[in-house]
Design a protein around this motif. Structure first.
Motif, PDB file in Angstrom:
ATOM      1  N   GLN A  94     -12.240  -4.500  -6.372  1.00 21.57           N
ATOM      2  CA  GLN A  94     -11.435  -5.658  -6.741  1.00 21.57           C
ATOM      3  C   GLN A  94     -11.164  -6.515  -5.518  1.00 21.57           C
ATOM      4  OE1 GLN A  94      -7.792  -4.388  -8.419  1.00 21.57           O
ATOM      5  NE2 GLN A  94      -8.043  -5.599 -10.258  1.00 21.57           N
ATOM      6  N   ASP A  95     -11.202  -7.775  -5.741  1.00 20.46           N
ATOM      7  CA  ASP A  95     -10.921  -8.656  -4.620  1.00 20.46           C
ATOM      8  C   ASP A  95      -9.409  -8.829  -4.478  1.00 20.46           C
ATOM      9  OD1 ASP A  95     -12.017 -12.012  -3.702  1.00 20.46           O
ATOM     10  OD2 ASP A  95     -10.858 -10.498  -2.649  1.00 20.46           O
ATOM     11  N   TYR A  96      -8.836  -8.157  -3.494  1.00 18.49           N
ATOM     12  CA  TYR A  96      -7.377  -8.189  -3.359  1.00 18.49           C
ATOM     13  C   TYR A  96      -6.874  -9.562  -2.938  1.00 18.49           C
ATOM     14  CZ  TYR A  96      -7.800  -3.212  -3.908  1.00 18.49           C
ATOM     15  OH  TYR A  96      -8.093  -1.991  -4.416  1.00 18.49           O
ATOM     16  N   ASN A  97      -7.742 -10.277  -2.215  1.00 18.23           N
ATOM     17  CA  ASN A  97      -7.356 -11.639  -1.870  1.00 18.23           C
ATOM     18  C   ASN A  97      -7.133 -12.473  -3.113  1.00 18.23           C
ATOM     19  OD1 ASN A  97      -7.176 -12.201   0.973  1.00 18.23           O
ATOM     20  ND2 ASN A  97      -9.304 -11.525   1.087  1.00 18.23           N
ATOM     21  N   GLN A  98      -8.026 -12.268  -4.072  1.00 13.59           N
ATOM     22  CA  GLN A  98      -7.931 -12.990  -5.342  1.00 13.59           C
ATOM     23  C   GLN A  98      -6.627 -12.636  -6.055  1.00 13.59           C
ATOM     24  OE1 GLN A  98      -9.949 -15.307  -6.257  1.00 13.59           O
ATOM     25  NE2 GLN A  98      -9.016 -15.679  -8.256  1.00 13.59           N
ATOM     26  N   ASP A  99      -6.269 -11.343  -6.000  1.00 12.70           N
ATOM     27  CA  ASP A  99      -4.999 -10.887  -6.582  1.00 12.70           C
ATOM     28  C   ASP A  99      -3.833 -11.674  -6.001  1.00 12.70           C
ATOM     29  OD1 ASP A  99      -5.982  -9.063  -8.279  1.00 12.70           O
ATOM     30  OD2 ASP A  99      -4.921  -7.331  -7.434  1.00 12.70           O
ATOM     31  N   LEU A 100      -3.806 -11.723  -4.661  1.00 13.80           N
ATOM     32  CA  LEU A 100      -2.706 -12.413  -3.988  1.00 13.80           C
ATOM     33  C   LEU A 100      -2.688 -13.898  -4.339  1.00 13.80           C
ATOM     34  CD1 LEU A 100      -2.251 -11.118  -0.334  1.00 13.80           C
ATOM     35  CD2 LEU A 100      -0.708 -10.913  -2.272  1.00 13.80           C
ATOM     36  N   ALA A 101      -3.881 -14.503  -4.390  1.00 11.48           N
ATOM     37  CA  ALA A 101      -3.959 -15.928  -4.712  1.00 11.48           C
ATOM     38  C   ALA A 101      -3.412 -16.191  -6.103  1.00 11.48           C
ATOM     39  CB  ALA A 101      -5.405 -16.411  -4.609  1.00 11.48           C
ATOM     40  N   GLU A 102      -3.735 -15.297  -7.046  1.00 12.16           N
ATOM     41  CA  GLU A 102      -3.252 -15.507  -8.412  1.00 12.16           C
ATOM     42  C   GLU A 102      -1.745 -15.299  -8.521  1.00 12.16           C
ATOM     43  OE1 GLU A 102      -5.294 -14.103 -11.739  1.00 12.16           O
ATOM     44  OE2 GLU A 102      -7.227 -14.877 -11.050  1.00 12.16           O
ATOM     45  N   HIS A 153       0.283   0.500  -7.286  1.00 11.36           N
ATOM     46  CA  HIS A 153       0.789   1.026  -8.539  1.00 11.36           C
ATOM     47  C   HIS A 153      -0.187   0.736  -9.683  1.00 11.36           C
ATOM     48  CE1 HIS A 153       3.473   2.111 -11.735  1.00 11.36           C
ATOM     49  NE2 HIS A 153       4.347   2.543 -10.841  1.00 11.36           N
ATOM     50  N   LYS A 154      -0.429   1.760 -10.482  1.00  4.83           N
ATOM     51  CA  LYS A 154      -1.400   1.633 -11.580  1.00  4.83           C
ATOM     52  C   LYS A 154      -1.021   0.523 -12.560  1.00  4.83           C
ATOM     53  CE  LYS A 154      -4.428   5.044 -10.893  1.00  4.83           C
ATOM     54  NZ  LYS A 154      -4.428   4.713  -9.455  1.00  4.83           N
ATOM     55  N   ALA A 155       0.277   0.333 -12.735  1.00  5.68           N
ATOM     56  CA  ALA A 155       0.726  -0.668 -13.710  1.00  5.68           C
ATOM     57  C   ALA A 155       0.294  -2.078 -13.321  1.00  5.68           C
ATOM     58  CB  ALA A 155       2.240  -0.623 -13.859  1.00  5.68           C
ATOM     59  N   PHE A 156       0.011  -2.277 -12.016  1.00  9.39           N
ATOM     60  CA  PHE A 156      -0.329  -3.618 -11.556  1.00  9.39           C
ATOM     61  C   PHE A 156      -1.826  -3.830 -11.390  1.00  9.39           C
ATOM     62  CE2 PHE A 156       3.988  -3.250  -9.359  1.00  9.39           C
ATOM     63  CZ  PHE A 156       4.642  -3.776 -10.462  1.00  9.39           C
ATOM     64  N   GLU A 157      -2.630  -2.872 -11.861  1.00 10.96           N
ATOM     65  CA  GLU A 157      -4.070  -3.043 -11.723  1.00 10.96           C
ATOM     66  C   GLU A 157      -4.588  -4.175 -12.587  1.00 10.96           C
ATOM     67  OE1 GLU A 157      -6.162   0.528 -12.527  1.00 10.96           O
ATOM     68  OE2 GLU A 157      -5.773   1.322 -10.519  1.00 10.96           O
ATOM     69  N   ASN A 158      -3.873  -4.390 -13.685  1.00 15.85           N
ATOM     70  CA  ASN A 158      -4.317  -5.404 -14.630  1.00 15.85           C
ATOM     71  C   ASN A 158      -3.785  -6.789 -14.252  1.00 15.85           C
ATOM     72  OD1 ASN A 158      -3.530  -7.041 -17.154  1.00 15.85           O
ATOM     73  ND2 ASN A 158      -5.170  -5.703 -17.859  1.00 15.85           N
ATOM     74  N   LEU A 176      -0.853  -4.667  -0.824  1.00 21.10           N
ATOM     75  CA  LEU A 176      -1.977  -5.615  -0.909  1.00 21.10           C
ATOM     76  C   LEU A 176      -2.211  -6.289   0.440  1.00 21.10           C
ATOM     77  CD1 LEU A 176      -1.708  -7.749  -4.191  1.00 21.10           C
ATOM     78  CD2 LEU A 176      -3.486  -6.122  -3.558  1.00 21.10           C
ATOM     79  N   GLU A 177      -1.122  -6.717   1.032  1.00 24.60           N
ATOM     80  CA  GLU A 177      -1.199  -7.404   2.312  1.00 24.60           C
ATOM     81  C   GLU A 177      -1.785  -6.480   3.385  1.00 24.60           C
ATOM     82  OE1 GLU A 177       1.900 -10.584   4.322  1.00 24.60           O
ATOM     83  OE2 GLU A 177       2.614  -8.943   3.097  1.00 24.60           O
ATOM     84  N   ALA A 178      -1.288  -5.241   3.401  1.00 26.61           N
ATOM     85  CA  ALA A 178      -1.750  -4.282   4.401  1.00 26.61           C
ATOM     86  C   ALA A 178      -3.234  -3.990   4.232  1.00 26.61           C
ATOM     87  CB  ALA A 178      -0.938  -2.988   4.297  1.00 26.61           C
ATOM     88  N   ILE A 179      -3.680  -3.868   2.986  1.00 32.88           N
ATOM     89  CA  ILE A 179      -5.101  -3.599   2.746  1.00 32.88           C
ATOM     90  C   ILE A 179      -5.953  -4.757   3.242  1.00 32.88           C
ATOM     91  CG2 ILE A 179      -6.865  -3.349   0.953  1.00 32.88           C
ATOM     92  CD1 ILE A 179      -4.812  -1.840  -0.717  1.00 32.88           C
TER      93      ILE A 179
END
Lengths: 200, 99
Positions: free
Chosen positions: A5-13, B9-14, B91-94
């Motif tokens: 998964q593109d985590y950057n995309q997650d943050l952007a959204e 957290h699994k709940a936030f995968e979606n 997320l930021e750390a990753i």
């Protein structure tokens, strides 16, 4: 799968959702330009055609005509803002009447209503010279708070209107000119800026 | 600190659930239709994601009536706020560790 998964995309959204859900970004910049033009035209008609100057004691204006003129400018300005914002929201596939715009109306509604009532009281009390100042100050307060819920630049415009309003209270002889600067020129500059910055 | 995707957290995968949390993090309350418009999802889809987040205790529900019509408002719970912020930190750390 989740690894790729593109985590950057997650943050952007996340960022985009936070902004879209809490800010009303469909406020049209062009409607600011139009509002400024209406205000300048109104001030011009009042001063040169009706010979109305709130700063001078012996104003020869027909007061009911000036009230009518003010309402006309107000209706045209609000009408253009609603119509153009509606079109802008429609183009972006968003609704105008959403949680952010409802909150925006609530925030500007209180200071604007208070300012309108205060101006009417001044009008009937005969202190017409202070009305340009009062409308500028209350409008500035409304814009300053509204900036949090839409473009931040609106707060700067609000501060400017407050400053012009305070000046108009002190230099009453120039109050119509300062009013035209605030509601006319400042609106036009703000509108053009928003249009170039956010609408193209 | 070493972070791994397992800390997320699994709940936030979606994405839809992430969207719900993002919107509720910056609004006191939102009703079902506002959320639906923001996320552009179907009724059933949204309802199931809301149920998941509610089960986790991340969002709360307040039901009321407006003009005799039921109106459901959702809000983020303290627990949800903490979990969401933690998720953002991970997320930021990753992302930083990938640079």
């Amino acid at each position: 799968m989740s690894r790729e998964q593109d985590y950057n995309q997650d943050l952007a959204e996340i960022r985009s959702m936070m902004e879209r859900s809490s800010k009303f970004l469909s406020l049209s910049g062009l409607s600011g330009v139009l509002a400024g033009l209406y205000a300048l035209t109104g001030a011009y008609i009042a001063y040169y055609i009706y010979d109305f100057d709130p700063g001078s004691a012996n104003s020869s204006a027909v007061e009911s005509d000036i009230i009518l003129l003010t309402f006309l400018v107000l209706v045209l300005a609000i009408g253009s803002a609603v119509l153009l914002s509606y079109k802008k929201a429609h183009k972006k596939g968003e609704r105008v009447w959403n949680s952010a715009s409802k909150r925006l109306l609530g925030i500007v509604g209180i200071p604007l209503s208070a300012g309108a009532v205060f101006s009417l009281i001044l009008f009937y009390a005969g202190s017409i010279g202070l009305i340009p100042s009062v409308t500028l100050i209350f409008y500035g307060i409304a814009l300053y708070s509204a900036g949090r819920l839409t473009f931040n630049e609106l707060s700067v415009l609000g501060l400017l209107q407050i400053a012009l309003g305070l000046n108009a209270a002190y230099f009453i002889e120039h109050s119509l000119l300062l009013w035209a600067l605030g509601f006319g020129v400042a609106h036009i500059i703000y509108g053009i800026y928003i249009h170039i910055r956010h609408e193209r | 600190m070493k972070v791994s995707v397992n800390d997320l957290h699994k709940a936030f995968e979606n994405r839809t659930r992430l969207g719900i949390m993002s919107a509720l993090a910056v609004n006191d309350t939102l009703d079902f239709n506002s959320l639906k418009e923001l996320l552009d999802v179907t009724d059933g889809n949204l309802a199931s994601h809301i149920k998941t987040l509610e089960k986790e205790g991340f969002i709360g529900i307040k039901k009321s009536f407006i003009d005799n019509k039921p109106n459901t408002k959702y809000h983020i719970t303290q627990e949800g706020k903490v979990a969401f912020e933690e998720h953002l930190n991970v997320l930021e750390a990753i992302i930083n560790s990938q640079k």
